[in-house]
Design a protein around this motif. Structure first.
Motif, PDB file in Angstrom:
ATOM      1  N   ARG A  61      -4.148  -1.811  12.833  1.00 49.50           N
ATOM      2  CA  ARG A  61      -4.610  -2.429  11.586  1.00 49.50           C
ATOM      3  C   ARG A  61      -3.450  -3.154  10.921  1.00 49.50           C
ATOM      4  O   ARG A  61      -2.269  -2.929  11.246  1.00 49.50           O
ATOM      5  N   ASN A  62      -3.817  -4.022   9.961  1.00 51.06           N
ATOM      6  CA  ASN A  62      -2.799  -4.629   9.109  1.00 51.06           C
ATOM      7  C   ASN A  62      -2.132  -3.566   8.244  1.00 51.06           C
ATOM      8  O   ASN A  62      -2.729  -2.521   7.952  1.00 51.06           O
ATOM      9  N   VAL A  63      -0.936  -3.871   7.778  1.00 52.37           N
ATOM     10  CA  VAL A  63      -0.339  -3.035   6.747  1.00 52.37           C
ATOM     11  C   VAL A  63      -1.065  -3.281   5.430  1.00 52.37           C
ATOM     12  O   VAL A  63      -1.664  -4.334   5.210  1.00 52.37           O
ATOM     13  N   THR A  64      -1.032  -2.296   4.547  1.00 54.63           N
ATOM     14  CA  THR A  64      -1.641  -2.420   3.226  1.00 54.63           C
ATOM     15  C   THR A  64      -0.637  -2.996   2.227  1.00 54.63           C
ATOM     16  O   THR A  64       0.570  -3.087   2.507  1.00 54.63           O
ATOM     17  N   VAL A  65      -1.119  -3.359   1.055  1.00 59.87           N
ATOM     18  CA  VAL A  65      -0.221  -3.831   0.003  1.00 59.87           C
ATOM     19  C   VAL A  65       0.789  -2.746  -0.364  1.00 59.87           C
ATOM     20  O   VAL A  65       1.975  -3.036  -0.546  1.00 59.87           O
ATOM     21  N   ARG A  66       0.355  -1.501  -0.441  1.00 59.63           N
ATOM     22  CA  ARG A  66       1.307  -0.430  -0.763  1.00 59.63           C
ATOM     23  C   ARG A  66       2.343  -0.265   0.329  1.00 59.63           C
ATOM     24  O   ARG A  66       3.530  -0.041   0.041  1.00 59.63           O
ATOM     25  N   GLU A  67       1.943  -0.395   1.573  1.00 62.11           N
ATOM     26  CA  GLU A  67       2.936  -0.304   2.649  1.00 62.11           C
ATOM     27  C   GLU A  67       3.910  -1.474   2.594  1.00 62.11           C
ATOM     28  O   GLU A  67       5.120  -1.302   2.821  1.00 62.11           O
ATOM     29  N   MET A  68       3.421  -2.659   2.275  1.00 64.38           N
ATOM     30  CA  MET A  68       4.324  -3.792   2.051  1.00 64.38           C
ATOM     31  C   MET A  68       5.300  -3.479   0.920  1.00 64.38           C
ATOM     32  O   MET A  68       6.498  -3.773   1.014  1.00 64.38           O
ATOM     33  N   ALA A  69       4.790  -2.889  -0.157  1.00 66.01           N
ATOM     34  CA  ALA A  69       5.640  -2.560  -1.302  1.00 66.01           C
ATOM     35  C   ALA A  69       6.704  -1.532  -0.924  1.00 66.01           C
ATOM     36  O   ALA A  69       7.851  -1.625  -1.376  1.00 66.01           O
ATOM     37  N   ARG A  70       6.336  -0.540  -0.125  1.00 67.86           N
ATOM     38  CA  ARG A  70       7.319   0.435   0.358  1.00 67.86           C
ATOM     39  C   ARG A  70       8.432  -0.266   1.148  1.00 67.86           C
ATOM     40  O   ARG A  70       9.610   0.066   1.010  1.00 67.86           O
ATOM     41  N   LEU A  71       8.037  -1.217   1.995  1.00 67.71           N
ATOM     42  CA  LEU A  71       9.019  -1.937   2.806  1.00 67.71           C
ATOM     43  C   LEU A  71       9.883  -2.868   1.966  1.00 67.71           C
ATOM     44  O   LEU A  71      10.933  -3.321   2.414  1.00 67.71           O
ATOM     45  N   GLN A  72       9.465  -3.126   0.731  1.00 67.23           N
ATOM     46  CA  GLN A  72      10.242  -3.915  -0.219  1.00 67.23           C
ATOM     47  C   GLN A  72      11.038  -3.032  -1.182  1.00 67.23           C
ATOM     48  O   GLN A  72      11.803  -3.543  -1.984  1.00 67.23           O
ATOM     49  N   SER A  73      10.829  -1.729  -1.161  1.00 65.51           N
ATOM     50  CA  SER A  73      11.500  -0.725  -2.006  1.00 65.51           C
ATOM     51  C   SER A  73      10.918  -0.616  -3.405  1.00 65.51           C
ATOM     52  O   SER A  73      11.572  -0.091  -4.311  1.00 65.51           O
ATOM     53  N   PHE A  74       9.664  -1.033  -3.615  1.00 65.88           N
ATOM     54  CA  PHE A  74       8.980  -0.767  -4.878  1.00 65.88           C
ATOM     55  C   PHE A  74       8.542   0.692  -4.903  1.00 65.88           C
ATOM     56  O   PHE A  74       7.898   1.167  -3.960  1.00 65.88           O
ATOM     57  N   PRO A  75       8.819   1.424  -5.975  1.00 67.35           N
ATOM     58  CA  PRO A  75       8.370   2.815  -6.071  1.00 67.35           C
ATOM     59  C   PRO A  75       6.854   2.892  -6.218  1.00 67.35           C
ATOM     60  O   PRO A  75       6.200   1.940  -6.665  1.00 67.35           O
ATOM     61  N   ASP A  76       6.284   4.041  -5.861  1.00 68.16           N
ATOM     62  CA  ASP A  76       4.823   4.170  -5.836  1.00 68.16           C
ATOM     63  C   ASP A  76       4.196   4.148  -7.223  1.00 68.16           C
ATOM     64  O   ASP A  76       2.992   3.879  -7.351  1.00 68.16           O
ATOM     65  N   ASP A  77       4.959   4.451  -8.273  1.00 59.67           N
ATOM     66  CA  ASP A  77       4.378   4.381  -9.616  1.00 59.67           C
ATOM     67  C   ASP A  77       4.442   2.971 -10.195  1.00 59.67           C
ATOM     68  O   ASP A  77       4.037   2.745 -11.336  1.00 59.67           O
ATOM     69  N   PHE A  78       4.907   2.012  -9.419  1.00 58.55           N
ATOM     70  CA  PHE A  78       4.843   0.598  -9.787  1.00 58.55           C
ATOM     71  C   PHE A  78       3.521   0.079  -9.245  1.00 58.55           C
ATOM     72  O   PHE A  78       3.338  -0.068  -8.032  1.00 58.55           O
ATOM     73  N   GLU A  79       2.558  -0.172 -10.145  1.00 55.77           N
ATOM     74  CA  GLU A  79       1.191  -0.481  -9.726  1.00 55.77           C
ATOM     75  C   GLU A  79       0.926  -1.987  -9.799  1.00 55.77           C
ATOM     76  O   GLU A  79       1.291  -2.643 -10.779  1.00 55.77           O
ATOM     77  N   PHE A  80       0.281  -2.494  -8.772  1.00 58.26           N
ATOM     78  CA  PHE A  80       0.016  -3.926  -8.674  1.00 58.26           C
ATOM     79  C   PHE A  80      -1.372  -4.251  -9.205  1.00 58.26           C
ATOM     80  O   PHE A  80      -2.321  -3.483  -9.047  1.00 58.26           O
ATOM     81  N   LYS A  81      -1.486  -5.415  -9.830  1.00 56.61           N
ATOM     82  CA  LYS A  81      -2.714  -5.842 -10.484  1.00 56.61           C
ATOM     83  C   LYS A  81      -3.218  -7.147  -9.864  1.00 56.61           C
ATOM     84  O   LYS A  81      -2.490  -7.870  -9.206  1.00 56.61           O
ATOM     85  N   GLY A  82      -4.497  -7.444 -10.136  1.00 54.48           N
ATOM     86  CA  GLY A  82      -5.084  -8.671  -9.641  1.00 54.48           C
ATOM     87  C   GLY A  82      -5.778  -8.478  -8.312  1.00 54.48           C
ATOM     88  O   GLY A  82      -5.931  -7.362  -7.806  1.00 54.48           O
ATOM     89  N   ARG A  83      -6.230  -9.561  -7.727  1.00 55.36           N
ATOM     90  CA  ARG A  83      -6.918  -9.517  -6.441  1.00 55.36           C
ATOM     91  C   ARG A  83      -5.952  -9.101  -5.338  1.00 55.36           C
ATOM     92  O   ARG A  83      -4.745  -9.335  -5.417  1.00 55.36           O
ATOM     93  N   TYR A  84      -6.503  -8.513  -4.288  1.00 59.16           N
ATOM     94  CA  TYR A  84      -5.655  -8.081  -3.171  1.00 59.16           C
ATOM     95  C   TYR A  84      -5.165  -9.274  -2.359  1.00 59.16           C
ATOM     96  O   TYR A  84      -3.977  -9.349  -2.004  1.00 59.16           O
ATOM     97  N   THR A  85      -6.065 -10.167  -2.009  1.00 58.65           N
ATOM     98  CA  THR A  85      -5.711 -11.326  -1.195  1.00 58.65           C
ATOM     99  C   THR A  85      -6.468 -12.548  -1.698  1.00 58.65           C
ATOM    100  O   THR A  85      -7.503 -12.431  -2.365  1.00 58.65           O
ATOM    101  N   ILE A  86      -5.939 -13.713  -1.360  1.00 60.01           N
ATOM    102  CA  ILE A  86      -6.605 -14.985  -1.651  1.00 60.01           C
ATOM    103  C   ILE A  86      -6.405 -15.873  -0.442  1.00 60.01           C
ATOM    104  O   ILE A  86      -5.281 -16.022   0.055  1.00 60.01           O
TER     105      ILE A  86
END
Length: 476
Positions: A411-436
């Motif tokens: 499967r594709n990686v998820t947005v949270r997995e992308m964020a982990r690979l960027q070093s964003f902590p898990d309590d940093f929450e993303f807003k808006g649509r998932y993809t466009i």
């Protein structure tokens, strides 16, 4: 700085842009129309404490009793740079981001009263907390007067202008209108005259665009920015850093153009020396091994399980609950998060053809970038898909989650997995649509683009530490 790569800037004019219409979009705080302000009115937030010295010892900022250094973040995106600087002890003055979805993420995490990382507690009353275009800000006479009032009072203006025209992964178009956005940052610098400037961008900004045969090769944009900063009174240099050396599980080479105001008596070279000195201290603070990079497996292993549950913010899609953290990095990412299901960990729904491709890749292909022959022979025109190697850091995360196939699941990686690979902590929450998809990708910044365009926060923290140490050498 995070949403800048995938969208076009608004036309430069006095007209309000669609993303930041001061009359057509409701602001979170009232900003009464004022007459042209006195310059002293703009200085309140930076005169609350006397300036004192900063050293890179112990904590990131060294002396915790010192007044925080102040910064402005342009093209801020979802806030990767702002988060890193906040963790390094800086105080944000304000941030400018034109995309509504990216700004919603920035505000929820770094600006609003309930934000887990209050980087902008002292946001000035004269600037609306809403999506604003840099051209819109510069084109407003009242705001320009306020910016002039900040002259010589702000420590740093940082920004990551749109990068599509520079990126070696894109068209490398020297005529791309988005390339002009770096000039808007320099216009900010000329108005405010901060002690220091950082322009962060893809490595391609340091490469010259090809000229026609027989013509002398053009200079890189980075070289041109250095010359312009020199004209404005700054000693300037540029260099390239690999974020995997700074606690980011990703080989991501980023260019940094740094200017230090000449009257301070410190050269820009000192920043790059201090960045290297900040690296072991940052990694020690994070509890990470300075002798090797964080791997993809260490970053993602606690997000990978066979159990499926409804995605909390998209009930028609599936997600998974956390497993127990299996690495120091995973434990670091989960500090502050009380969720049982990770934020933005929504699985894509793959069609039969894509699923068959991913299953075949898992069964037959070595880890790493899949060959063009394999991709073409299996009916896909995409020339980049990576089967993640869990024993290594990943290659550069982009705005396309379908470029990366999970190492343990087809499967594709998820947005949270992308964020982990960027070093964003898990309590940093993303807003808006998932993809466009389609033409709107050039203008709108969905979650995947917010993450892919961001400055990795761990790297940004090291940059903040290094700049603090550099300005400490200047004195008052």
């Amino acid at each position: 700085m995070s949403s800048r790569c995938g969208r076009a800037p608004a036309p430069r004019s006095r007209r309000r842009s669609s993303c930041g219409d001061r009359s057509g979009r409701e602001s979170s705080r009232e900003s009464p129309r004022r007459g042209i302000p006195r310059p002293s009115d703009a200085l309140d937030i930076v005169r609350q404490q006397p300036r004192s010295s900063y050293v890179l010892e112990g904590s990131p900022m060294g002396n915790n009793s010192a007044a925080p250094l102040t910064s402005i973040d342009l093209f801020a995106g979802c806030g990767g740079l702002s988060l890193g600087f906040h963790r390094a002890g800086w105080r944000g003055v304000f941030a400018v981001e034109r995309d509504p979805m990216a700004f919603e993420t920035l505000k929820a995490n770094l600006v609003g009263p309930e934000a887990p990382y209050r980087a902008y507690e002292h946001w000035p009353e004269w600037l609306d907390q809403k999506p604003l275009d840099v051209d819109e800000v510069l084109g407003d006479p009242e705001i320009r007067a306020r910016l002039m009032g900040l002259r010589d009072q702000v420590d740093l203006i940082a920004g990551g202008p749109p990068c599509q025209g520079f990126s070696v992964g894109g068209s490398r178009n020297g005529l791309d209108e988005r390339n002009e956005m770096v000039q808007r940052q320099l216009e900010f610098v000329e108005l405010v005259r901060p002690r220091a400037v950082i322009v962060e961008n893809v490595e391609g900004i340091a490469r010259a665009f090809r000229s026609r045969p027989g013509e002398e090769g053009a200079k890189s944009v980075a070289h041109q920015v250095v010359l312009e900063l020199d004209r404005l009174g700054y000693d300037a240099k540029f260099g390239v850093a690999d974020t995997s050396r700074f606690g980011v599980p990703q080989v991501r080479r980023r260019a940094l153009i740094v200017g230090i105001r000449r009257d301070l008596g410190v050269t820009a070279d000192r920043f790059f020396d201090n960045l290297e000195a900040a690296r072991p201290r940052l990694l020690e603070q994070l509890g990470l091994d300075p002798e090797r990079p964080v791997t993809a497996g260490e970053a993602l292993s606690d997000l990978t399980t066979d159990e499926r549950v409804p995605s909390p913010d998209s009930p028609k899609f599936e997600s998974s609950p956390y497993l127990a953290p299996r690495s120091t990095y995973a434990r670091l990412m989960r500090r502050g998060s009380s969720r049982s299901v990770p934020d933005s960990h929504r699985y894509s729904k793959h069609g039969e053809r894509v699923q068959a491709l991913y299953d075949l890749a898992h069964a037959t292909q070595p880890k790493g970038r899949l060959s063009k022959e394999f991709l073409l022979s299996n009916g896909t025109k995409k020339d980049k898909k990576v089967l993640i190697d869990e024993t290594q850091p990943v290659s550069t995360i982009t705005t396309h989650p379908d470029e990366f196939i999970h190492y343990a699941e087809a499967r594709n990686v998820t947005v949270r997995e992308m964020a982990r690979l960027q070093s964003f902590p898990d309590d940093f929450e993303f807003k808006g649509r998932y993809t466009i998809n389609g033409p709107r990708r050039r203008f709108d910044v969905a979650r995947c683009s917010q993450v892919g365009n961001a400055v990795p926060p761990h790297f940004a923290e090291a940059v903040g530490m290094a700049m603090a140490a550099t300005l400490a050498e200047a004195g008052d």
